[in-house]
Write an enzyme that holds these catalytic residues in place. Structure first.
Site, PDB file in Angstrom:
ATOM      1  N   SER A   9      -9.014   4.807  -3.511  1.00  0.00           N
ATOM      2  CA  SER A   9      -9.178   6.281  -3.318  1.00  0.00           C
ATOM      3  C   SER A   9      -9.396   7.069  -4.596  1.00  0.00           C
ATOM      4  CB  SER A   9      -7.846   7.120  -2.698  1.00  0.00           C
ATOM      5  OG  SER A   9      -7.718   6.675  -1.266  1.00  0.00           O
ATOM      6  N   LYS A  49     -12.728   8.525  -4.631  1.00  0.00           N
ATOM      7  CA  LYS A  49     -12.761  10.125  -4.258  1.00  0.00           C
ATOM      8  C   LYS A  49     -13.094  10.957  -5.072  1.00  0.00           C
ATOM      9  CE  LYS A  49     -10.228   8.592  -0.342  1.00  0.00           C
ATOM     10  NZ  LYS A  49      -8.654   8.711   0.348  1.00  0.00           N
ATOM     11  N   TYR A 104     -17.831   4.997   3.457  1.00  0.00           N
ATOM     12  CA  TYR A 104     -16.480   5.150   3.014  1.00  0.00           C
ATOM     13  C   TYR A 104     -15.768   3.875   2.514  1.00  0.00           C
ATOM     14  CZ  TYR A 104     -11.559   6.470   3.053  1.00  0.00           C
ATOM     15  OH  TYR A 104     -10.108   6.412   2.679  1.00  0.00           O
ATOM     16  N   TYR A 125      -1.452  12.732  -2.820  1.00  0.00           N
ATOM     17  CA  TYR A 125      -1.021  12.908  -1.190  1.00  0.00           C
ATOM     18  C   TYR A 125       0.148  13.678  -1.335  1.00  0.00           C
ATOM     19  CZ  TYR A 125      -4.423   9.175  -1.480  1.00  0.00           C
ATOM     20  OH  TYR A 125      -5.364   8.584  -1.795  1.00  0.00           O
ATOM     21  N   VAL A 171      -4.693   2.814  -3.316  1.00  0.00           N
ATOM     22  CA  VAL A 171      -3.800   1.886  -2.696  1.00  0.00           C
ATOM     23  C   VAL A 171      -4.011   0.677  -3.324  1.00  0.00           C
ATOM     24  CG1 VAL A 171      -3.247   3.036  -0.623  1.00  0.00           C
ATOM     25  CG2 VAL A 171      -5.074   1.532  -0.596  1.00  0.00           C
TER      26      VAL A 171
HETATM   27  N1  GLN Z   1      -9.422   2.810   1.617  1.00  0.00           N
HETATM   28  C1  GLN Z   1      -7.970   3.313   1.614  1.00  0.00           C
HETATM   29  C2  GLN Z   1      -7.892   3.686   3.043  1.00  0.00           C
HETATM   30  O1  GLN Z   1      -8.760   4.325   3.798  1.00  0.00           O
HETATM   31  C3  GLN Z   1      -8.006   4.316   0.836  1.00  0.00           C
HETATM   32  C4  GLN Z   1      -6.386   4.792   0.765  1.00  0.00           C
HETATM   33  C5  GLN Z   1      -5.970   5.254  -0.414  1.00  0.00           C
HETATM   34  O2  GLN Z   1      -6.281   4.541  -1.267  1.00  0.00           O
HETATM   35  N2  GLN Z   1      -4.861   6.048  -0.710  1.00  0.00           N
HETATM   36  O3  GLN Z   1      -6.911   3.669   3.674  1.00  0.00           O
END
Ligand code: GLN
Length: 305
Positions: free
Chosen positions: A61, A64, A188, A240, A258
């Site tokens: 993420s 992003k 994505y 988050y 993650v």
């Molecule tokens: N690719 C991961 C997902 O879609 C990204 C989530 C994350 O890094 N928090 O669940």
């Protein structure tokens, strides 16, 4: 700084209580949790590296931040008709708010929001073209043409991506996506699967520490106002439902993934990348957060003084 980072590696980086690696993406579940890296890139051009700072990991993420920056460059403020700017207070893959808010995601950093951003960047292009553009942008920011997508991770995400597929279809049911759902999902999953080292990531984030301009190369990426705004979104939404806790403990704009990485920005001072694959219950790097907390205590870099 170098000595201090080595101390962090030897203490926090060697901790037994490392959290759990992400298991819902099989390819991430087999990453060795005993790895740890920290890199500090300062606005005056110093680069301090410690631990496994050249080891590649899945930025997940954290990507992003780069897709949001790209989307803002393409669409400007029109992007805010597709995605909000409020913390969600919910897990990164939550679907509950979407129904109440007619398919408009709370912010660009939760999964639903990142899907909306990718849909905006796609603009009718093929996923391959858009991915090439995202990758080129990240390489440009990091000044490193070797940065690539880990196809194994992307495939692993695709194969187990029911939750993200649900989010995308749900948004599509509200007429929120302009491109086919499988284009949005494919793009994505692949941008989440970009592999980078802490050294590369810290350098890629430098423009956010330098008022929108990479202070080392002098290249302007975004306006100072846009850099401030991206930083504020990172502070409020980058972790988050753990964003409040991160702001409380660390006091810097940050974005987690993650894969166990965190990119943190000390505006006017430095871009910091940490990596430790074990996550806390919310999905943020456990030792990565602890290391940043220590770093800010030591440097006094909290944005709150
Ligand atoms: N690719 C991961 C997902 O879609 C990204 C989530 C994350 O890094 N928090 O669940």
């Amino acid at each position: 700084m170098q000595k201090f980072l080595e101390e962090i590696v030897a203490t926090i980086g060697a901790s037994d209580d490392r959290g759990q690696v992400a298991s819902y993406i099989p390819q991430l579940a087999c990453v060795d949790p005993n790895q740890f890296a920290i890199t500090v890139a300062t606005v005056d051009g110093q680069l301090y590296v410690a631990g496994d700072s050249d080891k590649l990991f899945s930025i997940q993420s954290i990507s992003k931040v780069f897709t949001l920056t790209l989307a803002l460059g393409k669409l400007g403020d029109a992007i805010w008709s597709r995605v909000g700017r409020e913390p969600s207070g919910d897990p990164f893959n939550s679907i509950v708010q979407l129904e109440h808010e007619s398919g408009k995601p709370r912010n660009p950093f939760i999964n639903a929001g990142a899907l909306a951003i990718v849909d905006a960047i796609l603009m009718g292009h093929q996923p391959k073209e858009t991915l090439a553009e995202i990758l080129q942008f990240v390489r440009y920011l990091a000044e490193d043409d070797t940065i690539a997508i880990d196809d194994k991770v992307a495939r692993s995400e695709l194969e187990t991506g029911d939750r993200n597929a649900s989010l995308a279809h749900f948004m599509a049911s509200f007429g929120r996506l302009k491109n086919p759902v499988d284009y949005v999902l494919g793009t994505y999953f692949h941008h989440c699967s970009i592999a980078m080292s802490c050294r590369q990531l810290a350098r890629a984030g430098l423009f956010l520490a330098g008022d929108g301009k990479n202070p080392v190369t002098g290249v302007r990426v975004v306006s100072p106002r846009r850099a401030r705004r991206i930083n504020s979104l990172m502070l409020m939404c980058g972790h988050y439902d753990g964003s409040g806790e991160f702001a409380y403990r660390v006091g810097l704009p940050g974005k987690s993934g993650v894969g166990g990485g965190i990119l943190a920005i000390a505006p006017g001072r430095a871009s910091i990348a940490v990596w430790s694959p074990g996550l806390d219950k919310i999905g943020n790097s456990k030792l990565g957060s602890a290391a940043l907390e220590k770093l800010v205590e030591h440097t006094g870099w909290s944005i709150f003084g």
